[in-house]
Write a protein that holds these residues in place. Sequence first.
Motif, PDB file in Angstrom:
ATOM      1  N   CYS A   1     -10.431 -15.754  19.340  1.00 59.67           N
ATOM      2  CA  CYS A   1     -10.839 -16.964  20.058  1.00 59.67           C
ATOM      3  C   CYS A   1     -11.054 -16.620  21.525  1.00 59.67           C
ATOM      4  O   CYS A   1     -10.219 -15.959  22.149  1.00 59.67           O
ATOM      5  CB  CYS A   1      -9.748 -18.022  19.910  1.00 59.67           C
ATOM      6  SG  CYS A   1      -9.993 -19.489  20.939  1.00 59.67           S
TER       7      CYS A   1
ATOM      8  N   HIS B   1     -10.870 -18.551  23.970  1.00 59.33           N
ATOM      9  CA  HIS B   1      -9.987 -19.342  24.836  1.00 59.33           C
ATOM     10  C   HIS B   1      -8.570 -18.781  24.878  1.00 59.33           C
ATOM     11  O   HIS B   1      -8.010 -18.567  25.941  1.00 59.33           O
ATOM     12  CB  HIS B   1      -9.934 -20.798  24.367  1.00 59.33           C
ATOM     13  CG  HIS B   1     -11.270 -21.448  24.297  1.00 59.33           C
ATOM     14  ND1 HIS B   1     -12.022 -21.757  25.403  1.00 59.33           N
ATOM     15  CD2 HIS B   1     -12.010 -21.827  23.235  1.00 59.33           C
ATOM     16  CE1 HIS B   1     -13.167 -22.307  25.035  1.00 59.33           C
ATOM     17  NE2 HIS B   1     -13.177 -22.357  23.719  1.00 59.33           N
ATOM     18  N   CYS B   2      -7.958 -18.536  23.693  1.00 58.26           N
ATOM     19  CA  CYS B   2      -6.545 -18.150  23.642  1.00 58.26           C
ATOM     20  C   CYS B   2      -6.316 -16.731  23.118  1.00 58.26           C
ATOM     21  O   CYS B   2      -5.167 -16.288  23.060  1.00 58.26           O
ATOM     22  CB  CYS B   2      -5.761 -19.143  22.793  1.00 58.26           C
ATOM     23  SG  CYS B   2      -6.099 -19.027  21.016  1.00 58.26           S
TER      24      CYS B   2
ATOM     25  N   CYS C   1     -10.574 -22.255  15.786  1.00 57.63           N
ATOM     26  CA  CYS C   1      -9.329 -21.545  16.083  1.00 57.63           C
ATOM     27  C   CYS C   1      -8.170 -22.398  15.589  1.00 57.63           C
ATOM     28  O   CYS C   1      -7.992 -23.543  16.030  1.00 57.63           O
ATOM     29  CB  CYS C   1      -9.200 -21.295  17.585  1.00 57.63           C
ATOM     30  SG  CYS C   1      -7.617 -20.515  18.029  1.00 57.63           S
TER      31      CYS C   1
ATOM     32  N   CYS D   1      -5.598 -22.988  18.661  1.00 59.55           N
ATOM     33  CA  CYS D   1      -6.031 -24.040  19.597  1.00 59.55           C
ATOM     34  C   CYS D   1      -6.290 -25.367  18.872  1.00 59.55           C
ATOM     35  O   CYS D   1      -6.333 -26.415  19.499  1.00 59.55           O
ATOM     36  CB  CYS D   1      -7.328 -23.653  20.282  1.00 59.55           C
ATOM     37  SG  CYS D   1      -7.252 -22.255  21.401  1.00 59.55           S
TER      38      CYS D   1
ATOM     39  N   CYS E   1     -14.362 -22.922  18.686  1.00 57.34           N
ATOM     40  CA  CYS E   1     -14.251 -21.859  19.683  1.00 57.34           C
ATOM     41  C   CYS E   1     -15.437 -20.905  19.589  1.00 57.34           C
ATOM     42  O   CYS E   1     -16.120 -20.840  18.576  1.00 57.34           O
ATOM     43  CB  CYS E   1     -12.959 -21.075  19.510  1.00 57.34           C
ATOM     44  SG  CYS E   1     -12.872 -20.088  17.985  1.00 57.34           S
TER      45      CYS E   1
END
Length: 84
Positions: free
Chosen positions: A34, A36-37, A69, A72, A76
């Motif tokens: 992902c 983002h994370c 994800c 999250c 994503c």
Amino acid sequence: MKEALLRNPFDAVEASGKPARTVNRAATRSTPVCSHCQSDDIVAQATVQWSNESQEWELASTFRMPAHCNHCNAGCDITWLSLN
């Protein structure tokens, strides 16, 4: 079969909207995460179709949905990390 309008959620795309540089995954080990994370707990919904010409499965549709994800709990973008 190979339509330009199909979106593969595992293809990297630059901010400009152009496909990112292709990585030779046979030469180096990598994993999608992902963006983002950085979790690798991601899923994508897709339909594939067998190609008699190429003798492999080819992406037929992604239902216009991004990868998801599970960490999250949201859609994503994908980032590829090297495992070497």
